[in-house]
Design a protein around this motif. Sequence first.
Motif, mmCIF file in Angstrom:
data_model
loop_
_atom_site.group_PDB
_atom_site.id
_atom_site.type_symbol
_atom_site.label_atom_id
_atom_site.label_comp_id
_atom_site.label_asym_id
_atom_site.label_seq_id
_atom_site.Cartn_x
_atom_site.Cartn_y
_atom_site.Cartn_z
ATOM 1 N N ARG A 69 48.023 11.561 52.661
ATOM 2 C CA ARG A 69 49.340 12.171 52.865
ATOM 3 C C ARG A 69 50.391 11.119 53.183
ATOM 4 O O ARG A 69 51.536 11.219 52.749
ATOM 5 C CB ARG A 69 49.276 13.200 54.004
ATOM 6 C CG ARG A 69 50.641 13.782 54.348
ATOM 7 C CD ARG A 69 50.568 14.751 55.512
ATOM 8 N NE ARG A 69 51.893 15.232 55.881
ATOM 9 C CZ ARG A 69 52.136 16.129 56.831
ATOM 10 N NH1 ARG A 69 51.124 16.644 57.511
ATOM 11 N NH2 ARG A 69 53.380 16.503 57.102
ATOM 12 N N LEU A 141 47.981 17.598 48.100
ATOM 13 C CA LEU A 141 48.782 17.196 49.249
ATOM 14 C C LEU A 141 49.956 16.316 48.833
ATOM 15 O O LEU A 141 51.054 16.428 49.391
ATOM 16 C CB LEU A 141 47.911 16.458 50.269
ATOM 17 C CG LEU A 141 47.272 17.311 51.370
ATOM 18 C CD1 LEU A 141 46.412 18.433 50.776
ATOM 19 C CD2 LEU A 141 46.423 16.458 52.297
ATOM 20 N N GLN A 142 49.743 15.440 47.863
ATOM 21 C CA GLN A 142 50.810 14.546 47.436
ATOM 22 C C GLN A 142 51.946 15.289 46.752
ATOM 23 O O GLN A 142 53.084 14.812 46.742
ATOM 24 C CB GLN A 142 50.249 13.466 46.513
ATOM 25 C CG GLN A 142 49.386 12.448 47.237
ATOM 26 C CD GLN A 142 48.856 11.354 46.324
ATOM 27 O OE1 GLN A 142 49.021 11.413 45.111
ATOM 28 N NE2 GLN A 142 48.223 10.355 46.895
ATOM 29 N N TRP A 149 55.183 21.443 53.761
ATOM 30 C CA TRP A 149 54.577 20.754 54.901
ATOM 31 C C TRP A 149 55.083 21.320 56.226
ATOM 32 O O TRP A 149 54.325 21.395 57.201
ATOM 33 C CB TRP A 149 54.865 19.261 54.832
ATOM 34 C CG TRP A 149 53.909 18.500 53.969
ATOM 35 C CD1 TRP A 149 54.187 17.796 52.831
ATOM 36 C CD2 TRP A 149 52.490 18.374 54.172
ATOM 37 N NE1 TRP A 149 53.043 17.256 52.313
ATOM 38 C CE2 TRP A 149 51.994 17.587 53.110
ATOM 39 C CE3 TRP A 149 51.612 18.856 55.132
ATOM 40 C CZ2 TRP A 149 50.642 17.260 53.000
ATOM 41 C CZ3 TRP A 149 50.263 18.538 55.022
ATOM 42 C CH2 TRP A 149 49.799 17.752 53.968
#
Length: 207
Positions: A69, A141-142, A149
């Motif tokens: 992350r 996640l990227q 988030w």
Amino acid sequence: MFVVTIDQQGSRRVGDRVDELLATLRARGDLYRGSAGVAAPFERTVGDEVQCVLVDPALAVDVTLAVLRLKGWSVGIGAGPVDEPLPASSRAGSGPAFILARDAVEQAKSRLRVVPLVVHGHHEARAREAEAVLVLLGATLQRRTPAGWEVVDAVERSGETRQDEIARRIGVSQQAVSQRLRTALWAEEQAARPVAARLLAAAAVDG
């Protein structure tokens, strides 16, 4: 055991970020010496590289995804036995898992990898499967947006699953919370994490 070796990308261009990474990891509170699942805590090994030895595969998954992350780091995981007794410092450790982690992080540095992560294991077929799941999670996640988030972090910090309460905490509508969680693929991430951990555990034993 699970040796996690992390190497900084482009340190000559952006400067040494190891202290920043160590502070971020230690702020978790579960990566100190003596913590459950930690055989040797994270420390700088050489240059802009850090390493730890973990007993818990779920913790290895958590740490790996936390580092991905942050971006700017290559991660290699070696799943297998280590020479015992394990010294207090991972820098002095030896054994197959250390060698596997070294090979893994070197391969993770390849510019051809969208997600800079490689897993090698005592059982290499299971290691490849664990890597595949972790790479998918890392890619998810990227691609997560800052709005995604914000909601995911609010859920994970509070342990609260009621969307109306999360909405109140961050000042958005309940519908916005629901939409952000769906877009962030949070439920899918939570379902896949234990799968990655089971595959890592299987990779550490000789098949």
